[in-house]
Design a protein around this motif. Structure first.
Motif, mmCIF file in Angstrom:
data_model
loop_
_atom_site.group_PDB
_atom_site.id
_atom_site.type_symbol
_atom_site.label_atom_id
_atom_site.label_comp_id
_atom_site.label_asym_id
_atom_site.label_seq_id
_atom_site.Cartn_x
_atom_site.Cartn_y
_atom_site.Cartn_z
ATOM 1 N N THR A 21 -1.426 -10.482 2.737
ATOM 2 C CA THR A 21 -1.384 -10.568 1.278
ATOM 3 C C THR A 21 -0.522 -11.754 0.879
ATOM 4 O O THR A 21 0.215 -12.309 1.702
ATOM 5 N N SER A 76 -7.884 -12.679 -7.508
ATOM 6 C CA SER A 76 -8.220 -11.273 -7.716
ATOM 7 C C SER A 76 -7.954 -10.862 -9.162
ATOM 8 O O SER A 76 -7.164 -11.482 -9.880
ATOM 9 N N GLN A 115 0.817 -1.206 0.000
ATOM 10 C CA GLN A 115 0.000 0.000 0.000
ATOM 11 C C GLN A 115 0.852 1.258 0.000
ATOM 12 O O GLN A 115 0.661 2.165 -0.804
ATOM 13 N N ASP A 144 1.563 -12.861 -7.088
ATOM 14 C CA ASP A 144 0.953 -12.531 -5.808
ATOM 15 C C ASP A 144 -0.524 -12.195 -5.995
ATOM 16 O O ASP A 144 -0.980 -11.893 -7.096
ATOM 17 N N ASP A 145 -1.272 -12.270 -4.901
ATOM 18 C CA ASP A 145 -2.709 -12.067 -4.965
ATOM 19 C C ASP A 145 -3.133 -11.070 -3.890
ATOM 20 O O ASP A 145 -2.523 -11.002 -2.816
ATOM 21 N N LEU A 146 -4.153 -10.299 -4.195
ATOM 22 C CA LEU A 146 -4.791 -9.436 -3.209
ATOM 23 C C LEU A 146 -6.014 -10.178 -2.700
ATOM 24 O O LEU A 146 -6.966 -10.412 -3.449
ATOM 25 N N TYR A 195 -6.347 -8.328 -9.892
ATOM 26 C CA TYR A 195 -4.953 -7.888 -9.834
ATOM 27 C C TYR A 195 -4.014 -9.018 -10.245
ATOM 28 O O TYR A 195 -3.095 -8.834 -11.052
ATOM 29 N N ARG A 232 -10.470 -13.909 3.614
ATOM 30 C CA ARG A 232 -9.236 -13.596 2.881
ATOM 31 C C ARG A 232 -8.316 -14.803 2.727
ATOM 32 O O ARG A 232 -7.090 -14.677 2.766
ATOM 33 N N GLY A 264 -3.540 -3.086 -2.224
ATOM 34 C CA GLY A 264 -3.533 -4.025 -1.117
ATOM 35 C C GLY A 264 -3.422 -3.347 0.232
ATOM 36 O O GLY A 264 -3.979 -2.277 0.467
ATOM 37 N N THR A 265 -2.662 -3.964 1.102
ATOM 38 C CA THR A 265 -2.459 -3.438 2.451
ATOM 39 C C THR A 265 -1.027 -3.684 2.881
ATOM 40 O O THR A 265 -0.374 -4.615 2.415
#
Length: 481
Positions: free
Chosen positions: A455, A380, A99, A353-355, A382, A275, A105-106
């Motif tokens: 994440t 996602s 982020q 990678d995935d969100l 993304y 999640r 994402g975070t």
């Protein structure tokens, strides 16, 4: 039946064993620790004789609502260390700050620098083989020398010296203790040389410590709480429901079973169980002209970081590439049919990678509350945007490789990296556990492992979760000092 302990650890896989290692280093001589494992101790001889890593059928222990998506693990002493392939790439610094760096994402509640020392500790414990150079900052070298590149990897390293590396792996490149040298045959989960690190061949001694009581075939039913304290656990063993109380309760099961235990315990949170995620894996098979593949010295012979870190992460997923060094694991990687050109092929796995999505989740099955129910609705957008760039990525690889054609591009069913469901963070409103894996409200309840991941990094999760267990144990004693 009730016994009291200083700590109860649920699970004997990486998360539980690495925590137990550091906990025992701090704990006094008279400490009492109960370790509960729902599976059996299926030794290497049993595994080889029966051609399987566990006497338990994993699929019988959870409900999967999406048969197209596999959730691979091993139940028994040592957990998934019995079935993993030994990949221990560190996460990149940007993985912790999606982020703040890229606006997506975070952020994780800790930074790469916080874990760097613990990464090194975990690599020493596992006797990791790796290169002298690295795509991420390091304060010490790998314990063992790297494996040999394949011819494909050597060409990629020559063209992309800062983007292609020998893999960091626990598949030993030299004899270490009771472990043999990796033979590169590609049967890592049943390695006849026991070359790959496992809890059984690396940390079994922990459970022989006189302070530790190990109980196998013990299924934890719930964490028992009173107010904002965990008082202990109830568990089923030998057909009886038993209770054990403790000053500290540590859940180190998995991203499927940790949230299930918490939910059955009446411990709720808006994000608990949600999640669920892992990397999005895509297998890419390329036919080459005049270059032989499959001649490295271990099953994964190279890692590509060409498409990992950078500003592109604002728009689409990052990617870590694996070079697969055996034609026998997946039919798509089989030998070519042309005479004399059987190994002129390169087989890669692209991991994006995935969100995490909130609708991918673990709940308690209504018909049988003893089973977690897993719902996975997809990756996602993304991650998919990263996958959509594979043809352009192959064009980049063609600068180093004489690619004749793309034989296949196929989304794989799993990376065996189950993550999320008990996410970590600084804000109790948007996370279940804090940066030290302690439950925000119940301050003597730790939830370890990749269930805490906010994440999905392209990197393998095992080294990070092992480092986090060491980090959590150190903080536990620093906090109480």
């Amino acid at each position: 039946m009730t016994d009291h302990y200083d700590a109860i650890v649920v699970g004997t896989g990486f998360a539980g064993a690495f925590f137990l290692l550091r906990y025992l280093q701090h704990a006094p001589p008279k400490a009492r620790v109960l370790v509960l494992e729902r599976g059996r101790n299926d030794c290497k001889v049993w595994q080889l004789r029966n051609r399987r890593t566990s006497s338990l059928n994993t699929e019988e222990f959870f409900i999967n609502n999406n048969p197209e998506k596999e959730w691979l693990m091993s139940l028994g002493f040592g957990g998934s260390s019995n079935t993993w392939w030994g990949g221990v790439a560190r996460m990149m610094p940007g993985d912790f700050q999606l982020q703040s760096r890229y606006g997506v994402g975070t952020d994780w509640p800790l930074r790469y620098e916080d874990l760097e020392t613990y990464y090194g500790d975990a690599e020493v414990i596992m006797a990791v083989s790796g290169p002298a150079d690295s795509p991420m900052p390091r304060s010490r070298p790998f314990p063992l020398r790297p494996h040999r590149f394949s011819d494909t990897d050597a060409l990629l390293k020559k063209t992309f010296p800062d983007g292609w590396f020998h893999p960091a792996t626990t598949r030993a490149s030299a004899p270490t203790g009771t472990r043999g040298i990796c033979c590169g045959a590609g049967i890592c989960e049943l390695c006849p040389h026991d070359a790959n690190f496992s809890i059984s061949n690396g940390l079994r001694r922990l459970h022989d410590d006189p302070r530790v009581t190990l109980r196998l075939q013990a299924t934890v039913e719930q964490v028992e709480t009173s107010g904002d304290l965990a008082r202990g656990v109830s568990y089923t063993s030998d057909g009886q429901l038993r209770r054990a109380t403790a000053d500290l309760v540590v859940l180190a099961a998995s991203a499927l079973f940790n949230p299930h235990i918490l939910l059955r315990s009446g411990i709720t949170h808006e994000l608990l169980g949600k999640r669920l995620h892992e990397q999005m894996p895509v297998d890419v098979c390329l036919n080459l002209r005049g270059v032989k593949g499959y001649n490295g010295s271990t099953i994964i012979s190279g890692n590509g970081y060409l498409f990992y870190e950078g500003e592109h992460r604002r728009q689409h997923a990052a990617c870590l590439i694996e070079t697969w060094n055996s034609p026998f694991n997946y039919r798509r990687a089989a030998l070519r049919a042309e005479r004399g050109r059987w190994t002129e092929r390169a087989f890669f796995r692209f991991m994006f990678d995935d969100l995490p999505r909130a609708d991918n989740k673990v709940t308690v099955n209504a018909a049988n509350p003893h089973l977690p129910e897993v719902t996975f609705n997809g990756y996602s957008d993304y991650a998919q945007r990263g996958v959509d760039r594979i043809p352009a990525m192959v064009d980049t690889l063609a600068k180093a490789l004489p690619i004749e054609e793309i034989e296949s591009i196929e989304v794989a069913r799993s990376t065996s990296h189950i993550q999320g469901t008990v996410v970590m963070g600084n804000d109790p409103a948007t996370s279940v556990v804090d940066r030290y894996l302690m439950h925000h409200r119940i301050r003597n309840l730790l939830v370890l492992g990749s269930s805490a991941y906010p994440t999905a990094s392209p990197a393998y999760p095992t080294l990070t979760l092992s480092a986090l267990s060491l980090w959590a144990a150190d903080h536990l004693f620093t906090r109480s000092a």
